[in-house]
Design an enzyme around this catalytic site. Structure first.
Site, PDB file in Angstrom:
ATOM      1  CG  HIS A  41       1.925  -3.240   6.331  1.00 18.07           C
ATOM      2  ND1 HIS A  41       2.804  -4.389   5.794  1.00 18.07           N
ATOM      3  CD2 HIS A  41       1.183  -3.187   5.404  1.00 18.07           C
ATOM      4  CE1 HIS A  41       2.549  -4.507   4.580  1.00 18.07           C
ATOM      5  NE2 HIS A  41       0.794  -3.719   4.889  1.00 18.07           N
ATOM      6  CG  HIS A  87      -2.013  -0.987   0.910  1.00 20.10           C
ATOM      7  ND1 HIS A  87      -2.047  -2.280   1.079  1.00 20.10           N
ATOM      8  CD2 HIS A  87      -3.430  -0.397   0.756  1.00 20.10           C
ATOM      9  CE1 HIS A  87      -3.293  -2.725   0.868  1.00 20.10           C
ATOM     10  NE2 HIS A  87      -3.700  -1.935   1.070  1.00 20.10           N
TER      11      HIS A  87
END
Length: 399
Positions: free
Chosen positions: A213, A166
């Site tokens: 993350h 992303h």
């Protein structure tokens, strides 16, 4: 250096960021039930639906070294939101980093802004995403641990964490767009740079807020993207010309990406990484093939090879807005129809060829079925978006 990497990969660092932004795990009140969402006692209940979390087998930190991967176990998790501004800001920012946003934004750029820009953006996006997705299944670093991290997404939990694709996609698209437009359009460069920085930063921070993350995943993704842009930038002009280089170009465009998808690194357990990578490479192959068809058969007019500076960008009027919206709706509808038709046909052929029961949804995950059907489907989508949709726009008088 190893100590620094371990500190940036620490799940507690992500948890502290979530707490500072007002996201807390709810107190454990016994067995969790399906459908658990934000806990009672927050200032309200956002419409987040089922937002599960993940734990690793064993639940503890590795004995030494960087964290190593283990198959995730998914369960629902209650959480408390104390700051709804950050909650909605980062949830929206996370959507801006999804593949569906870029798959929508890139055709919009082609149909309504400039095919030259869309071609560059798609090529860079495909390259960056392939490198990032492949790195995940080579490094096999896990996502942050839960607890202490609250996880707000479900679909990508089974994927590995390093790097954050992303963050890579957001950084690649925003800065590639900035670089590609600075010599083509006239606008305040400082403003464009600020927009690129803000967009990529919000997407990066959203990956920490949603618990998907670690800081190391995000920083690694940004740095990898910066290196890829720096190394490939001298060849961007050459890449722009490849789609008209040879009548044999379509063969390379199809064979090379399909080979890369079919020989994708094998994961320890099934995750959507290979499927997503196949979708991205196939879409890129289809778009590139569509540009070649347009040039070779002179079906759709292309902008000149020079890069004119537009002195005055026309303001967005009501008529222009309606025209752009009409072109976008027509294009998306045609793309969805093509996608559904080709997907159904390709699955039926593959099921028949490999003698698989069509009702067996797990069969879609088999390498010999998943890669061909997704590749054929999204290559067709890419060709449709760049060739047939502009032709339909011309037929309907929308150009």
């Amino acid at each position: 250096m190893a100590e620094l990497l371990r500190s940036l990969q620490d799940s507690q660092l992500v948890a502290r960021f979530q707490r500072r932004c007002g996201l807390f795990p709810a107190p454990d009140e016994g067995p969790r039930e399906n459908g658990a969402g934000p806990a009672e006692g927050a200032t309200g209940t956002p419409g987040a639906g089922n937002l599960p979390a993940v734990t690793r087998k064993g639940g503890g930190e590795p004995a030494s070294g960087l964290q190593r991967a283990a198959a995730p176990q998914v369960h629902t998790q209650k959480y408390i939101v104390k700051n709804y501004f950050y909650y909605y800001l980062f949830r929206f920012s996370a959507l801006l980093g999804q593949e569906v946003f870029f798959i929508t934004f890139l055709p919009f750029t082609h149909w309504n802004i400039d095919p030259y820009l869309s071609r560059r953006l798609i090529i860079i996006w495909v390259l960056v995403m392939y490198v990032g997705q492949m790195a995940k299944d080579i490094l096999k670093w896990p996502r942050p641990l839960s607890p202490p991290v609250v996880k707000l997404e479900k679909r990508v939990i089974a994927e590995y964490g390093m790097p954050s694709t992303h963050a890579m996609a957001a950084t690649a698209i925003s800065f590639s767009l900035l670089i590609s437009t600075k010599d083509r359009y006239e606008y305040p460069f400082a403003l464009g740079l600020a927009v690129a920085v803000v967009f990529s930063t919000l997407v990066c921070l959203s990956r920490l807020y949603t618990g998907m993350h670690t800081v190391l995943d995000v920083v690694g993704g940004v740095l990898m993207t910066a290196l890829l842009i720096a190394f490939t930038y001298p060849a961007w002009t050459l890449i722009d010309c490849l789609d008209s280089a040879s009548p044999l170009f379509p063969v390379c465009v199809v064979i090379v990406p399909f080979f890369l998808c079919y020989n994708y690194p094998v994961s320890d357990y099934y995750s959507p990484t290979r499927a997503d990578t196949t979708t991205i490479l196939a879409a890129g192959a289809g778009v590139t093939l569509g540009f070649w068809i347009n040039h070779f058969f002179q079906l759709v007019s292309e902008p000149t090879s020079s890069l004119p500076v537009i002195q005055n960008i026309p303001p967005l009027t009501k008529g222009m807005f309606v025209l752009c919206l009409s072109k976008f709706i027509v294009g998306i509808v045609l793309i969805l129809l093509v996608r559904q038709l080709v997907q159904n046909l390709s699955l039926q052929v593959l099921y028949s060829w490999f003698k698989v029961v069509a009702r067996n949804k797990e069969a879609r995950r088999r390498l010999e079925i998943e890669v061909p059907y997704k590749f054929v489907t999204y290559t067709s989508v890419g060709i449709c978006a760049t060739t047939f949709v502009p032709m339909l726009h011309r037929f309907l008088g929308l150009l």
